[in-house]
Write a protein that holds these residues in place. Sequence first.
Motif, PDB file in Angstrom:
ATOM      1  N   ASP A  52       0.810  -1.226   0.000  1.00 12.40           N
ATOM      2  CA  ASP A  52       0.000   0.000   0.000  1.00 12.40           C
ATOM      3  C   ASP A  52       0.843   1.276   0.000  1.00 12.40           C
ATOM      4  O   ASP A  52       0.491   2.252  -0.651  1.00 12.40           O
ATOM      5  N   ALA A  53       1.951   1.290   0.723  1.00  9.65           N
ATOM      6  CA  ALA A  53       2.781   2.494   0.816  1.00  9.65           C
ATOM      7  C   ALA A  53       3.532   2.778  -0.479  1.00  9.65           C
ATOM      8  O   ALA A  53       3.859   3.941  -0.760  1.00  9.65           O
ATOM      9  N   ALA A  54       3.785   1.759  -1.267  1.00 13.62           N
ATOM     10  CA  ALA A  54       4.527   1.927  -2.522  1.00 13.62           C
ATOM     11  C   ALA A  54       3.923   1.004  -3.586  1.00 13.62           C
ATOM     12  O   ALA A  54       4.527  -0.002  -3.957  1.00 13.62           O
ATOM     13  N   PRO A  55       2.734   1.361  -4.089  1.00 10.09           N
ATOM     14  CA  PRO A  55       2.080   0.482  -5.062  1.00 10.09           C
ATOM     15  C   PRO A  55       2.832   0.439  -6.393  1.00 10.09           C
ATOM     16  O   PRO A  55       3.557   1.374  -6.745  1.00 10.09           O
ATOM     17  N   ALA A  56       2.631  -0.648  -7.110  1.00  8.60           N
ATOM     18  CA  ALA A  56       3.233  -0.804  -8.434  1.00  8.60           C
ATOM     19  C   ALA A  56       2.731   0.300  -9.376  1.00  8.60           C
ATOM     20  O   ALA A  56       1.647   0.850  -9.189  1.00  8.60           O
ATOM     21  N   GLU A  57       3.537   0.587 -10.384  1.00  4.22           N
ATOM     22  CA  GLU A  57       3.155   1.610 -11.368  1.00  4.22           C
ATOM     23  C   GLU A  57       1.810   1.288 -12.007  1.00  4.22           C
ATOM     24  O   GLU A  57       1.008   2.186 -12.254  1.00  4.22           O
ATOM     25  N   THR A  58       1.545   0.011 -12.303  1.00  2.53           N
ATOM     26  CA  THR A  58       0.254  -0.358 -12.904  1.00  2.53           C
ATOM     27  C   THR A  58      -0.905  -0.010 -11.979  1.00  2.53           C
ATOM     28  O   THR A  58      -1.962   0.406 -12.449  1.00  2.53           O
ATOM     29  N   VAL A  59      -0.709  -0.146 -10.690  1.00  5.43           N
ATOM     30  CA  VAL A  59      -1.747   0.192  -9.711  1.00  5.43           C
ATOM     31  C   VAL A  59      -1.938   1.704  -9.661  1.00  5.43           C
ATOM     32  O   VAL A  59      -3.083   2.196  -9.675  1.00  5.43           O
ATOM     33  N   ARG A  60      -0.868   2.451  -9.605  1.00 13.32           N
ATOM     34  CA  ARG A  60      -0.969   3.926  -9.587  1.00 13.32           C
ATOM     35  C   ARG A  60      -1.692   4.425 -10.832  1.00 13.32           C
ATOM     36  O   ARG A  60      -2.574   5.280 -10.749  1.00 13.32           O
ATOM     37  N   HIS A  61      -1.319   3.885 -11.980  1.00 15.40           N
ATOM     38  CA  HIS A  61      -1.962   4.301 -13.231  1.00 15.40           C
ATOM     39  C   HIS A  61      -3.455   3.955 -13.215  1.00 15.40           C
ATOM     40  O   HIS A  61      -4.292   4.766 -13.620  1.00 15.40           O
ATOM     41  N   PHE A  62      -3.794   2.768 -12.763  1.00  3.80           N
ATOM     42  CA  PHE A  62      -5.189   2.336 -12.680  1.00  3.80           C
ATOM     43  C   PHE A  62      -5.989   3.302 -11.812  1.00  3.80           C
ATOM     44  O   PHE A  62      -7.072   3.766 -12.202  1.00  3.80           O
ATOM     45  N   LYS A  63      -5.470   3.657 -10.653  1.00  2.52           N
ATOM     46  CA  LYS A  63      -6.175   4.579  -9.757  1.00  2.52           C
ATOM     47  C   LYS A  63      -6.305   5.974 -10.379  1.00  2.52           C
ATOM     48  O   LYS A  63      -7.337   6.627 -10.228  1.00  2.52           O
ATOM     49  N   GLU A  64      -5.281   6.420 -11.096  1.00  2.00           N
ATOM     50  CA  GLU A  64      -5.350   7.721 -11.774  1.00  2.00           C
ATOM     51  C   GLU A  64      -6.449   7.735 -12.832  1.00  2.00           C
ATOM     52  O   GLU A  64      -7.171   8.721 -12.986  1.00  2.00           O
ATOM     53  N   ARG A  65      -6.581   6.631 -13.578  1.00  2.00           N
ATOM     54  CA  ARG A  65      -7.597   6.568 -14.633  1.00  2.00           C
ATOM     55  C   ARG A  65      -9.005   6.504 -14.031  1.00  2.00           C
ATOM     56  O   ARG A  65      -9.954   7.042 -14.598  1.00  2.00           O
ATOM     57  N   ILE A  66      -9.155   5.851 -12.893  1.00  2.00           N
ATOM     58  CA  ILE A  66     -10.442   5.861 -12.197  1.00  2.00           C
ATOM     59  C   ILE A  66     -10.771   7.291 -11.779  1.00  2.00           C
ATOM     60  O   ILE A  66     -11.884   7.782 -12.003  1.00  2.00           O
ATOM     61  N   ALA A  67      -9.804   7.977 -11.179  1.00  4.41           N
ATOM     62  CA  ALA A  67     -10.019   9.361 -10.726  1.00  4.41           C
ATOM     63  C   ALA A  67     -10.407  10.276 -11.883  1.00  4.41           C
ATOM     64  O   ALA A  67     -11.201  11.206 -11.705  1.00  4.41           O
ATOM     65  N   ALA A  68      -9.883  10.010 -13.071  1.00  5.72           N
ATOM     66  CA  ALA A  68     -10.180  10.843 -14.241  1.00  5.72           C
ATOM     67  C   ALA A  68     -11.534  10.526 -14.868  1.00  5.72           C
ATOM     68  O   ALA A  68     -11.977  11.231 -15.783  1.00  5.72           O
ATOM     69  N   SER A  69     -12.203   9.494 -14.383  1.00  7.91           N
ATOM     70  CA  SER A  69     -13.483   9.067 -14.950  1.00  7.91           C
ATOM     71  C   SER A  69     -14.649   9.736 -14.229  1.00  7.91           C
ATOM     72  O   SER A  69     -14.622   9.903 -13.011  1.00  7.91           O
ATOM     73  N   SER A  70     -15.690  10.077 -14.991  1.00  6.42           N
ATOM     74  CA  SER A  70     -16.912  10.622 -14.406  1.00  6.42           C
ATOM     75  C   SER A  70     -17.712   9.535 -13.712  1.00  6.42           C
ATOM     76  O   SER A  70     -18.448   9.807 -12.758  1.00  6.42           O
ATOM     77  N   ALA A  71     -17.628   8.327 -14.224  1.00  6.50           N
ATOM     78  CA  ALA A  71     -18.371   7.178 -13.708  1.00  6.50           C
ATOM     79  C   ALA A  71     -17.648   5.922 -14.161  1.00  6.50           C
ATOM     80  O   ALA A  71     -16.774   5.972 -15.037  1.00  6.50           O
ATOM     81  N   ILE A  72     -18.058   4.793 -13.566  1.00 10.57           N
ATOM     82  CA  ILE A  72     -17.451   3.511 -13.904  1.00 10.57           C
ATOM     83  C   ILE A  72     -18.537   2.540 -14.342  1.00 10.57           C
ATOM     84  O   ILE A  72     -19.570   2.403 -13.668  1.00 10.57           O
ATOM     85  N   LEU A  73     -18.282   1.889 -15.467  1.00 12.08           N
ATOM     86  CA  LEU A  73     -19.158   0.820 -15.954  1.00 12.08           C
ATOM     87  C   LEU A  73     -18.421  -0.497 -15.742  1.00 12.08           C
ATOM     88  O   LEU A  73     -17.337  -0.710 -16.285  1.00 12.08           O
ATOM     89  N   PHE A  74     -19.008  -1.355 -14.901  1.00 12.26           N
ATOM     90  CA  PHE A  74     -18.472  -2.700 -14.684  1.00 12.26           C
ATOM     91  C   PHE A  74     -19.238  -3.658 -15.584  1.00 12.26           C
ATOM     92  O   PHE A  74     -20.468  -3.697 -15.550  1.00 12.26           O
ATOM     93  N   VAL A  75     -18.508  -4.405 -16.397  1.00 14.30           N
ATOM     94  CA  VAL A  75     -19.106  -5.409 -17.282  1.00 14.30           C
ATOM     95  C   VAL A  75     -18.429  -6.716 -16.901  1.00 14.30           C
ATOM     96  O   VAL A  75     -17.266  -6.937 -17.215  1.00 14.30           O
TER      97      VAL A  75
END
Length: 185
Positions: A52-75
């Motif tokens: 948690d204190a030092a997440p992988a780059e893929t995790v950081r990027h994933f969280k950034e893209r969620i933050a940039a989204s207005s909403a999330i569609l789970f399929v």
Amino acid sequence: MSQRHIGIVVGSLRRESFNRRLAQAITGLAPEGWSFEFLEIGALPPYNQDDDAAPAETVRHFKERIAASSAILFVTAEYNRSMPGVLKNAIDHASRPYGKSAWAGKPAGVVGISIGAIGTALAQQHLRTVLAYLDMPTLGQPEVYLQARDGFFDASGAIADAGTQRFVQSWVDAFAAWVERHAAR
């Protein structure tokens, strides 16, 4: 309708995933001005709280893209009467560390398709339970549990049956209204 950027999380890694195809078909039914981004989950490492204190780059990027989204569609697919482990792994990554969830407050929609007669009903119910805990306002009605059969998608990737396409369009319209009501301005 406002401009909205919707993050799509597909709960299946299979190359010919019915759920990825459904997600792509849904993008063609969306309101004008909406854009979509598939938030890929296959490269996320297994969740480990020690990271948690030092997440992988893929995790950081994933969280950034969620933050940039207005909403999330789970399929989501349904595996063994629940959501796929890879989807739960992605959810866990973006919800941590405690108090820093990327999901909190994001409006969500949940749909799915399966070869089974009940579609992805149980996976969706389990997913909705998790989303409620994560403070994601999630569209409750209408629900979409689709059964994949031969010819469900046409050659262009659209939903082939006109009645099914109208049904999914009604869900997309309800989701769009939900996002407008709940998305941060």
